[in-house]
Write a protein that holds these residues in place. Structure first.
Motif, short mmCIF file in Angstrom:
data_model
loop_
_atom_site.label_atom_id
_atom_site.label_comp_id
_atom_site.label_asym_id
_atom_site.label_seq_id
_atom_site.Cartn_x
_atom_site.Cartn_y
_atom_site.Cartn_z
N LYS A 194 47.72 33.03 26.13
CA LYS A 194 46.42 33.34 26.74
C LYS A 194 46.30 32.71 28.12
CE LYS A 194 41.50 33.04 26.13
NZ LYS A 194 40.40 32.86 25.23
N GLU A 195 46.66 31.44 28.24
CA GLU A 195 46.56 30.76 29.54
C GLU A 195 47.49 31.39 30.57
OE1 GLU A 195 45.34 28.71 32.58
OE2 GLU A 195 44.35 28.72 30.64
N SER A 217 48.62 34.53 30.59
CA SER A 217 48.11 35.85 30.94
C SER A 217 46.92 35.74 31.88
CB SER A 217 47.70 36.61 29.68
OG SER A 217 48.81 36.79 28.84
N CYS A 218 46.02 34.82 31.59
CA CYS A 218 44.85 34.63 32.47
C CYS A 218 45.29 34.21 33.86
CB CYS A 218 43.92 33.57 31.89
SG CYS A 218 43.01 34.11 30.45
N ALA A 219 46.25 33.31 33.95
CA ALA A 219 46.73 32.85 35.25
C ALA A 219 47.38 33.99 36.03
CB ALA A 219 47.71 31.70 35.07
N MET A 220 48.13 34.85 35.32
CA MET A 220 48.79 35.96 35.98
C MET A 220 47.76 36.92 36.58
SD MET A 220 51.39 38.83 34.45
CE MET A 220 50.17 39.51 33.37
N PHE A 221 46.74 37.28 35.82
CA PHE A 221 45.76 38.21 36.33
C PHE A 221 44.84 37.58 37.37
CE2 PHE A 221 47.17 40.69 32.75
CZ PHE A 221 47.28 41.92 33.36
N ARG A 222 44.62 36.27 37.29
CA ARG A 222 43.87 35.59 38.35
C ARG A 222 44.63 35.69 39.66
NH1 ARG A 222 41.76 31.71 34.55
NH2 ARG A 222 43.67 30.54 34.59
N ALA A 223 45.95 35.52 39.59
CA ALA A 223 46.77 35.59 40.80
C ALA A 223 46.82 37.00 41.37
CB ALA A 223 48.18 35.10 40.50
N ILE A 224 46.85 38.01 40.49
CA ILE A 224 46.96 39.38 40.96
C ILE A 224 45.63 39.93 41.45
CG2 ILE A 224 47.46 41.75 40.23
CD1 ILE A 224 49.55 40.54 38.32
N PRO A 272 41.83 42.42 24.18
CA PRO A 272 40.51 41.87 24.51
C PRO A 272 40.34 40.43 24.01
CG PRO A 272 40.27 44.11 23.76
CD PRO A 272 41.70 43.73 23.53
N MET A 273 40.88 40.12 22.85
CA MET A 273 40.79 38.76 22.32
C MET A 273 41.61 37.80 23.19
SD MET A 273 39.62 36.65 20.17
CE MET A 273 39.14 37.25 18.58
N LEU A 274 42.74 38.26 23.67
CA LEU A 274 43.60 37.42 24.48
C LEU A 274 42.93 37.04 25.80
CD1 LEU A 274 46.50 36.22 24.68
CD2 LEU A 274 47.11 38.27 25.92
N PHE A 275 42.16 37.95 26.39
CA PHE A 275 41.53 37.69 27.67
C PHE A 275 40.08 37.20 27.56
CE2 PHE A 275 45.07 40.19 29.21
CZ PHE A 275 45.38 39.52 30.38
N ARG A 276 39.60 37.00 26.36
CA ARG A 276 38.22 36.53 26.19
C ARG A 276 38.06 35.16 26.86
NH1 ARG A 276 36.52 37.50 20.69
NH2 ARG A 276 35.97 39.51 21.54
N GLY A 277 37.08 35.06 27.71
CA GLY A 277 36.79 33.80 28.39
C GLY A 277 37.56 33.59 29.69
N CYS A 278 38.46 34.50 30.03
CA CYS A 278 39.22 34.36 31.27
C CYS A 278 38.38 34.85 32.45
CB CYS A 278 40.50 35.19 31.21
SG CYS A 278 41.72 34.56 30.07
N ASP A 322 37.70 34.44 41.88
CA ASP A 322 36.40 34.61 42.52
C ASP A 322 35.24 34.48 41.54
OD1 ASP A 322 36.65 36.97 41.14
OD2 ASP A 322 36.42 38.28 42.87
N GLY A 323 35.54 34.11 40.30
CA GLY A 323 34.50 33.87 39.30
C GLY A 323 34.16 35.05 38.43
N ARG A 324 34.67 36.24 38.74
CA ARG A 324 34.38 37.41 37.93
C ARG A 324 35.09 37.32 36.59
NH1 ARG A 324 35.90 42.72 40.68
NH2 ARG A 324 37.78 41.56 41.15
N SER A 325 34.44 37.81 35.56
CA SER A 325 35.08 37.86 34.26
C SER A 325 35.98 39.09 34.19
CB SER A 325 34.03 37.91 33.15
OG SER A 325 33.23 39.06 33.29
N ILE A 326 36.80 39.15 33.15
CA ILE A 326 37.72 40.27 32.96
C ILE A 326 37.27 41.04 31.72
CG2 ILE A 326 40.10 40.97 32.52
CD1 ILE A 326 40.98 38.34 33.84
N ARG A 327 36.93 42.30 31.92
CA ARG A 327 36.56 43.18 30.81
C ARG A 327 37.79 44.00 30.46
NH1 ARG A 327 32.28 47.87 31.62
NH2 ARG A 327 33.93 48.45 33.06
#
Length: 152
Positions: free
Chosen positions: A5-6, A8-15, A44-50, A54-59
């Motif tokens: 989870k961490e 994946s979140c870091a990868m999409f934050r970077a992209i 969706p469970m994997l990205f929950r809370g990511c 810029d502070g936007r959440s990921i749906r």
């Protein structure tokens, strides 16, 4: 699964992230990630809370190829709309989500084959290519993978 989870979140934050300092009071709409995977995985469970930088959440909207329709044109302001008939079986849904629904994805993650003996989703993939939607893997390489001589 926490490390996944961490990561994946870091990868999409970077992209997808554009800023370096999160702003929690930002009222910007969440970034929409379209995950095309119909089998037993819960994105969706994997990205929950990511969140993005810029502070936007990921749906996360997860569905299989046979459950989506892609609409792209150059005349409307939306450009790309994806109709999702139903979510993937194992994908958790948030309260209030109703299907069928229309989303405008900011990014796509393709995890299932585009072309199988039972289904050919190359037309859908071409729509995503025409819309120039960012993806983890190159959409062109995924399209070429559908043609066996181009791969070998």
């Amino acid at each position: 699964q926490a490390w996944l989870k961490e990561r994946s979140c870091a990868m999409f934050r970077a992209i997808l992230g554009h800023g370096s300092v999160p702003t929690p009071t930002n009222a910007a709409p969440p970034a929409t990630l379209l995950v095309i995977q119909a089998d037993n995985y819960d994105w969706p469970m994997l990205f929950r809370g990511c969140t993005l930088r810029d502070g936007r959440s990921i749906r996360v909207v997860q569905a299989g190829w046979s459950d989506i329709h892609v609409h792209v044109d150059t005349y409307s302001s939306s450009g790309l709309c994806v109709e999702v008939a139903r979510p993937a079986r194992k994908a958790t849904s948030q309260e209030g989500e109703r299907y069928p629904r229309t989303v405008q994805p900011d990014f796509v993650l393709i995890r299932n084959e585009v072309k199988t003996p039972d289904f050919d989703g190359r037309g859908l993939l071409n729509g995503l290519l025409f819309a120039d939607l960012p993806a983890v893997n190159s959409l062109t390489s995924i399209l070429l993978f559908c043609e066996r001589p181009a791969v070998q």
